[in-house]
Design an enzyme around this catalytic site. Sequence first.
Site, PDB file in Angstrom:
ATOM      1  N   ASP A   8     -36.573  -3.629  25.831  1.00 34.69           N
ATOM      2  CA  ASP A   8     -35.231  -3.099  25.588  1.00 34.69           C
ATOM      3  C   ASP A   8     -34.451  -4.171  24.832  1.00 34.69           C
ATOM      4  OD1 ASP A   8     -34.457  -4.963  27.499  1.00 34.69           O
ATOM      5  OD2 ASP A   8     -33.542  -3.520  28.861  1.00 34.69           O
ATOM      6  N   HIS A   9     -33.150  -3.944  24.673  1.00 34.11           N
ATOM      7  CA  HIS A   9     -32.308  -4.910  23.944  1.00 34.11           C
ATOM      8  C   HIS A   9     -32.302  -6.275  24.631  1.00 34.11           C
ATOM      9  CE1 HIS A   9     -30.090  -2.675  26.936  1.00 34.11           C
ATOM     10  NE2 HIS A   9     -29.202  -3.662  27.021  1.00 34.11           N
ATOM     11  N   CYS A  65     -37.731  -7.041  29.370  1.00 34.89           N
ATOM     12  CA  CYS A  65     -36.312  -6.673  29.464  1.00 34.89           C
ATOM     13  C   CYS A  65     -35.546  -7.946  29.818  1.00 34.89           C
ATOM     14  CB  CYS A  65     -36.091  -5.537  30.462  1.00 34.89           C
ATOM     15  SG  CYS A  65     -36.555  -5.869  32.168  1.00 34.89           S
ATOM     16  N   GLY A  68     -37.216  -8.571  33.539  1.00 33.95           N
ATOM     17  CA  GLY A  68     -38.592  -8.121  33.813  1.00 33.95           C
ATOM     18  C   GLY A  68     -38.637  -7.173  35.002  1.00 33.95           C
ATOM     19  N   ILE A  69     -37.537  -7.099  35.737  1.00 34.27           N
ATOM     20  CA  ILE A  69     -37.546  -6.317  36.983  1.00 34.27           C
ATOM     21  C   ILE A  69     -37.446  -4.809  36.720  1.00 34.27           C
ATOM     22  CG2 ILE A  69     -36.305  -5.888  39.141  1.00 34.27           C
ATOM     23  CD1 ILE A  69     -35.519  -8.887  39.094  1.00 34.27           C
ATOM     24  N   MET A  71     -38.187  -3.136  34.052  1.00 36.25           N
ATOM     25  CA  MET A  71     -39.432  -2.671  33.427  1.00 36.25           C
ATOM     26  C   MET A  71     -40.540  -2.522  34.469  1.00 36.25           C
ATOM     27  SD  MET A  71     -39.445  -2.017  30.195  1.00 36.25           S
ATOM     28  CE  MET A  71     -38.887  -2.445  28.535  1.00 36.25           C
ATOM     29  N   HIS A 133     -60.999  -7.448  46.509  1.00 30.21           N
ATOM     30  CA  HIS A 133     -59.756  -6.910  45.942  1.00 30.21           C
ATOM     31  C   HIS A 133     -59.895  -5.443  45.537  1.00 30.21           C
ATOM     32  CE1 HIS A 133     -58.343 -10.953  46.162  1.00 30.21           C
ATOM     33  NE2 HIS A 133     -59.367 -11.367  45.432  1.00 30.21           N
TER      34      HIS A 133
HETATM   35  C1  RB5 Z   1     -30.056  -4.686  30.250  1.00 30.24           C
HETATM   36  O1  RB5 Z   1     -28.770  -5.202  30.211  1.00 30.24           O
HETATM   37  C2  RB5 Z   1     -30.774  -5.161  31.509  1.00 30.24           C
HETATM   38  O2  RB5 Z   1     -30.237  -4.516  32.619  1.00 30.24           O
HETATM   39  C3  RB5 Z   1     -32.265  -4.911  31.399  1.00 30.24           C
HETATM   40  O3  RB5 Z   1     -32.754  -5.567  30.280  1.00 30.24           O
HETATM   41  C4  RB5 Z   1     -33.128  -5.396  32.538  1.00 30.24           C
HETATM   42  O4  RB5 Z   1     -32.865  -6.730  32.842  1.00 30.24           O
HETATM   43  C5  RB5 Z   1     -33.169  -4.563  33.725  1.00 30.24           C
HETATM   44  O5  RB5 Z   1     -33.905  -4.841  34.690  1.00 30.24           O
END
Ligand code: RB5
Length: 148
Positions: A8-9, A65, A68-69, A71, A133
């Site tokens: 994402d951005h 992102c 990373g959480i 995503m 595993h």
């Molecule tokens: C975007 O501002 C942000 O919320 C996103 O990139 C990410 O960190 C979400 O978990």
Amino acid sequence: MKFVIANDHGGLSLVKTVESTLLKLGNEVEHLGSFDENSVDYPDFAQKACKKILENKADFAVLICGTGIGMSIAANKIKGIRAAAVSETYSAKMSRRHNDANVLCLGARVIGTETCKEIVEAFANEKFEGQRHINRLNKIKLLEEKYV
Ligand code: RB5
């Protein structure tokens, strides 16, 4: 191996680093966007990349992102996806060895470019160890069936 990258951005700033690290290691790489800093929703890009894995058009995905959480939460809702949100190399290695992670999630607002290179290299170079595993991964598959 074929990797897809999606972001994402908030993740845009690490894309080139991830891409060049994977290429240097001899992997094929496809970047699925987003391509600029306009605000987008990370679940759309998580889905785009994970779909490629499920369709056997990619072996692995790197999702980026801000943390990373988001995503990783989105990707792990998709059956067959094992996504690991990682900010250091030990977890990156273990996510492949023990969890057979097929998606690596990174936070561009959490790690810098050097750590990013090391994490991507650690993830890309490790293999699943199998053995005990496998049983654990099978139990995760059962959870996917039980809670639809
Ligand atoms: C975007 O501002 C942000 O919320 C996103 O990139 C990410 O960190 C979400 O978990």
